[in-house]
Scaffold this active site. Structure first.
Site, PDB file in Angstrom:
ATOM      1  CE  LYS A 130      22.268  33.936  63.308  1.00 23.98           C
ATOM      2  NZ  LYS A 130      22.380  34.192  64.781  1.00 23.98           N
ATOM      3  CE1 TYR A 214      27.460  33.302  62.240  1.00 25.63           C
ATOM      4  CE2 TYR A 214      25.923  32.516  63.904  1.00 25.63           C
ATOM      5  CZ  TYR A 214      26.539  33.564  63.246  1.00 25.63           C
ATOM      6  OH  TYR A 214      26.238  34.854  63.577  1.00 25.63           O
TER       7      TYR A 214
END
Ligand code: NAD
Length: 361
Positions: A130, A214
């Site tokens: 990511k 996140y």
């Protein structure tokens, strides 16, 4: 910024199209999936590669690096033959290596798309770190390339495979907190000068793309909803050269269809705890650390029930074999990864909308 029906319509269309992709032939379910590690940096050397030693279904079978001597040292450590060490230039030759089933892309963000697409063209499945890419167009190109090659694409959303985060989701789904009203979350650190993370072209953005993601992803998996409205603010306080190309601080709020309001903070100028706090009509749950490699802890105060305090004893790199083995399971059993490319695109679209709201896009 109101997120339109049209933008969600395209997400749904993308997801539907992926379900229609032709099925790949089933492979020998008893064997381990061979990963080619692309990029010998912190996440691959300190976490992912050691984790394969603890995995059920994954092993390292090849390495791609710009530093041959470093690659040879790591190859020797993992039993990778010299013929399976590649450079960025001869990377496409992985097509001829039958020991490689999948690549693990652990490069700076803007390189994920190119190396994922080249892997798909070489007939390999993809596990990309990511953030998935640095633009929605690149993220879509990754999905398209993997679909065209009939290969799996998974984004390494580690927390979605981790026990404390799964327990948090379960408590919410079981209604233990009552009706969810709001969520707070943060994640940030004080970055050193000289990191590629401060280079706008390589990173695609600042702390939002790197660690704020996140909090964003957690708000989505905790609510199980997609935000319908968001607003963001960014700032640079330290004019010391680090933040010429990316933001230093970014705060954003989101409203979900149920009415849940989330407020999130991220920073490269200060160490913000990686946490989330979920407020419901019956109680409050606090997970901190929520996004770290170890030491996760869930506490909750629910009216009429004894307090919950659940420290997670798991040690790093125990979170990583789960994601490696999840993709391995998907390859061997021909299933769609839980965090497929479409999941990454959703975050990419939202991060771009947050930047737009901040006047940064
Ligand atoms: P890093 O700087 O430690 O490693 C980057 C690697 O890319 C190095 O091997 C470097 O040599 C290589 N590289 C190739 N071309 C490069 C270039 N032009 N500039 C800089 N490096 C180049 O970075 P990292 O912390 O390992 O992060 C790699 C990726 O993993 C990022 O996308 C990051 O967001 C992601 N990440 C994920 C987690 C997680 O928990 N899932 C944690 C950290 C990093």
């Amino acid at each position: 910024m109101i997120l339109t029906r049209r933008s969600f319509g395209s997400l749904i269309a993308t997801a539907a199209a992926s379900r229609l992709a032709p099925a790949a032939p089933l492979q020998d379910p008893g064997r381990k999936i061979g990963y080619c590690i692309v990029g010998l940096g912190r996440i691959s050397m300190q976490h992912f590669m050691p984790a394969t030693r603890m995995s059920r279904r994954s092993k390292v079978t090849a390495i791609v690096s710009g530093h041959r001597d470093k690659a040879e040292k790591w190859a020797a450590d993992y039993g990778v033959p010299a013929r399976s060490i590649y450079s960025y230039e001869n990377y496409d030759a992985i097509a001829d290596n039958k020991e490689i089933d999948a690549v693990y892309i652990a490069l700076p963000n803007s390189m994920h798309a190119e190396y994922s697409i080249r892997a798909a063209k070489a007939g390999k499945h993809v596990l990309s770190e990511k953030p998935m890419a640095t633009s929605v167009a690149d993220a879509q190109a990754m999905v398209d390339a993997c679909r065209k090659a009939n290969k799996k694409l998974m984004i390494a959303y580690r927390c979605q495979y981790e026990g404390t985060n799964q327990r948090a989701i379960q408590l919410i789904r079981d209604g233990k907190l009552g009706k969810i009203e709001s969520i707070e979350s943060s994640n940030g650190f004080n970055i050193k000068a000289g990191e590629w993370r401060l280079n706008g072209k390589l990173a695609g953005g600042g702390p939002l793309m790197d660690v704020g993601i996140y909090s964003l992803n957690a708000c989505r998996f905790l609510t199980g909803e997609e935000p319908v409205e968001l607003k963001g603010y960014s700032s640079v306080i330290d004019h010391d050269g680090r933040f010429n190309e990316v933001e230093e601080n970014l705060a954003w709020t989101m409203r979900f269809p149920s009415g849940v309001i989330a407020s999130c903070n991220t920073s490269y100028g200060a160490s913000l705890p990686g946490f989330y706090r979920v407020h419901g009509t019956k109680g409050m749950m606090h997970v901190e650390p929520a996004f770290g490699y170890q030491g996760l802890r869930l506490t909750a105060n629910i009216s009429g029930e004894p307090p919950i305090d659940e420290p997670n004893p798991e040690k790093d790199p125990a979170q990583f074999p789960r994601e490696a083995d999840h993709l391995a399971d998907c390859i061997l059993e021909n299933k769609e990864p839980k965090t497929a490319g479409e999941e990454g695109i959703k975050d990419m679209k939202l991060m771009m909308a947050i930047y737009k709201s901040c006047g940064r896009a």
